[in-house]
Design an enzyme around this catalytic site. Structure first.
Site, PDB file in Angstrom:
ATOM      1  N   GLY A  26      29.562 -45.312  93.883  1.00  0.00           N
ATOM      2  CA  GLY A  26      29.516 -44.405  95.026  1.00  0.00           C
ATOM      3  C   GLY A  26      30.200 -45.058  96.211  1.00  0.00           C
ATOM      4  O   GLY A  26      30.599 -46.231  96.163  1.00  0.00           O
ATOM      5  N   SER A  27      30.294 -44.335  97.304  1.00  0.00           N
ATOM      6  CA  SER A  27      31.089 -44.805  98.444  1.00  0.00           C
ATOM      7  C   SER A  27      30.561 -46.102  99.043  1.00  0.00           C
ATOM      8  O   SER A  27      31.340 -46.994  99.378  1.00  0.00           O
ATOM      9  CB  SER A  27      31.131 -43.717  99.518  1.00  0.00           C
ATOM     10  N   GLU A  29      29.123 -48.517  97.679  1.00  0.00           N
ATOM     11  CA  GLU A  29      29.196 -49.679  96.792  1.00  0.00           C
ATOM     12  C   GLU A  29      30.609 -50.251  96.690  1.00  0.00           C
ATOM     13  O   GLU A  29      30.796 -51.373  96.217  1.00  0.00           O
ATOM     14  CB  GLU A  29      28.752 -49.320  95.359  1.00  0.00           C
ATOM     15  N   GLU A  48      23.340 -41.905  86.834  1.00  0.00           N
ATOM     16  CA  GLU A  48      22.646 -43.152  87.170  1.00  0.00           C
ATOM     17  C   GLU A  48      21.509 -43.494  86.219  1.00  0.00           C
ATOM     18  O   GLU A  48      21.256 -44.661  85.927  1.00  0.00           O
ATOM     19  CB  GLU A  48      22.135 -43.095  88.611  1.00  0.00           C
ATOM     20  N   HIS A  71      23.914 -45.909  93.794  1.00  0.00           N
ATOM     21  CA  HIS A  71      24.339 -45.381  95.077  1.00  0.00           C
ATOM     22  C   HIS A  71      23.134 -44.990  95.923  1.00  0.00           C
ATOM     23  O   HIS A  71      22.398 -44.089  95.553  1.00  0.00           O
ATOM     24  CB  HIS A  71      25.239 -44.164  94.857  1.00  0.00           C
ATOM     25  N   HIS A 281      -3.469 -42.300  74.845  1.00  0.00           N
ATOM     26  CA  HIS A 281      -2.758 -41.082  75.256  1.00  0.00           C
ATOM     27  C   HIS A 281      -3.705 -39.907  75.449  1.00  0.00           C
ATOM     28  O   HIS A 281      -3.339 -38.908  76.048  1.00  0.00           O
ATOM     29  CB  HIS A 281      -1.687 -40.729  74.201  1.00  0.00           C
ATOM     30  N   GLY A 400       7.015 -43.536  77.562  1.00  0.00           N
ATOM     31  CA  GLY A 400       6.773 -42.154  77.177  1.00  0.00           C
ATOM     32  C   GLY A 400       7.736 -41.188  77.812  1.00  0.00           C
ATOM     33  O   GLY A 400       7.733 -39.995  77.487  1.00  0.00           O
TER      34      GLY A 400
END
Length: 526
Positions: A26-27, A29, A48, A71, A281, A400
């Site tokens: 992204g800009s 980075e 991402e 980003h 669970h 999960g």
């Protein structure tokens, strides 16, 4: 001319052996990658969350932290599902995120992150936006050692875009140094475990993902054989901690209190290695283990030990702890426990059941192959027909959540180029991260993606019965052309609908030098 923050940061990454960067740029980075070094590799993902999944698989397979570049707030938000999974997987990741220029942060500039360090919490071990640009390299050093310290996990650094070109602080040298990450147990407490094992009548081990993570596979086999102990896989374990074809392997504990109690009913001493006690669970009542059963736990996480509901928890690195147990007193003589009864082979001429698929995959896959699984409704059938017998041979998602398995297989394949990687995926779960196929094709990775296509979120259909729901909404999937999707992203793709096609398709894919997706139309084995 002094080095820049970027130069120092890259140098530290190189010293840690972290020369692969997983990202979707992204800009904010871009300045991080000015004059990107030739000895580094940038692995591009198309979303991402996919990027974090790839880095997770790579870090687990290399046993070193992996670098993820995201980003600001939007990119971190997209990635949060797999950041949570990395947290549950105990995967060491260093996640960097771009931030707007420091001079702009007094306002609310476009594409900035307000309270950047709070966004990934609580699913990172540490989060920091350094107070000065010159502190960024030191923050990286701290981040690396925290990520690698037990229990391992992801850490987060937010770096303003204008920090990278700032000169380093010559008064803050960063010499290489080593931080020990091994934890040795309290000898007296561990002595109680060895005494109990030595005098048990019918001992059992319960092995979790921590056994494989801490490279304690061989020692765990030796411990089980020394004590003629039955070995159970912990509920929902994300790694293979014991050879599943071994005569001492008893099977897989369910993620339910009543089921755990029933399976452990014959054992007077139970030692849990590298797993919580226990990941459930569904709700349950009554004791967690049978009356009269003494439980011990070896775990490298004090927080997990603190919420263990009964027994004695020993905080230790699993490898060191098991080796110390092997040095304990000789056990009383006891007969070998009964051998687990495996299901009979299936022979189905007309349709492909999940059982036939797993059995065929077990027959044709290379002994050294690695399976990365995310097919929740097929996992029980996989346990019956596709055994894993080696360390580092099986990975699945500990959280999960969905969307981890497909990109994690890409990361594992990047880390293990000399081993064949098989991604075993449900049709529903694969769509959470289908973009990962593009990276597999771009990197020419010889992965076999096997889509278990039952045209539904079948795991939810099964779980609905627990709540007395006969027809849940939103669990039927329309037809999706997985083979066509694979071809459009640069992979080979084919659909298999008849049993006589299955063996040839799998063998051809396993021999191919580039990625292949096989969509297998299955009928339920239940």
């Amino acid at each position: 001319m002094s080095d820049s923050v970027r130069d120092a940061f890259i140098g530290q990454l190189r010293s840690f052996g972290m020369t692969a960067v997983f990202g979707n740029p992204g800009s904010t980075e871009l300045p991080m990658f000015r004059d990107f070094p030739d000895d580094f590799r940038y692995v591009l993902g198309l979303q991402e969350s996919v990027v974090v999944g790839m880095a997770d698989g790579y870090a687990q397979a290399t046993r070193n932290a992996a670098l993820v570049n995201l980003h600001s707030a939007a990119g971190v938000g997209h990635a949060m599902g797999n950041i949570f999974t990395a947290w549950k997987n105990r995967t060491p990741l260093i996640i960097t995120a771009g931030q707007q220029a420091r001079s702009m942060l007094v306002g609310e500039p476009f594409l900035f992150a307000d309270q950047a360090t709070e966004l990934p919490r609580p699913y990172v071990k540490w989060a920091s936006e350094p107070a000065r640009a010159q502190d960024v390299p030191a923050a990286l050093v701290r981040a690396y050692h925290l990520a690698m310290a037990p229990p391992q996990g992801p850490v987060f650094l937010s770096v303003p875009v204008d920090d990278w070109d700032e000169p380093v602080d010559p008064g803050q040298p960063l010499p290489p140094h080593t931080v020990s990450t091994a934890i040795r147990a309290d000898p007296a407490l561990l002595g109680r475990v060895t005494e109990a094992l030595a005098h048990a009548r019918r001992p059992a081990l319960v092995v979790g993902a921590g056994v494989d993570r801490d490279q304690a596979f061989a020692e765990t086999i030796a411990l089980a054989r020394r004590h003629q102990a039955r070995v159970w896989a912990a509920p929902l374990s994300a790694r293979c901690g014991f050879p599943e074809s071994d005569p001492l392997f008893a099977g897989f504990l369910p993620a339910a209190r009543d089921g755990v109690r029933e399976h452990l009913g014959e054992h007077d001493v139970v030692v849990v290695l590298g797993s919580p006690v226990f990941p459930y669970h569904v709700e349950g009542t009554g004791p967690h283990v049978p009356d009269g059963t003494t439980l011990f736990q070896l775990i490298d996480d004090p927080a997990t030990a603190a919420w263990t509901p009964l027994g004695t928890s020993v905080v230790t690195s699993i490898g060191l702890g098991v080796r110390d147990l092997l040095a304990g007193p000789a056990p009383s003589p006891r007969p070998a426990p009964p051998v687990r009864v495996r299901p009979a082979r299936v022979d189905e001429p007309d349709t492909i059941s999940e059982a036939l698929l797993m059995q065929t995959l077990a027959d044709v896959r290379p002994e050294s192959s690695i399976v990365v699984e995310e097919a929740p409704s097929s996992r029980g059938v996989m346990h019956d027909y596709l055994p894993f017998d080696r360390p580092d041979s099986f990975y699945t998602c500990a959280s999960g959540g969905l969307g981890h398995g497909l990109p994690a297989a890409v990361g594992v394949a990047l880390a293990r180029p000399n081993q064949r990687v098989i991604a075993l995926l449900g049709d529903g779960s694969s769509m959470y991260a289908i973009q990962g196929l593009w990276t597999a094709a771009r990197e020419s990775l010889p992965i076999v993606f096997v889509i278990v296509n039952n045209h539904a979120y079948a795991a939810l259909d099964e779980f609905a019965r627990h709540f007395g729901i006969s027809k849940p909404v939103g669990t039927t999937l329309p037809d999706i052309d997985f083979a066509g999707l694979a071809r459009d992203m640069g992979c080979a793709g084919l659909a298999v609908r008849h049993p006589e096609e299955l063996t040839t398709a799998l063998r051809d894919a396993l021999a191919a030098p580039t990625p292949t997706l096989i969509e297998v139309q299955v009928t339920s084995s239940q």
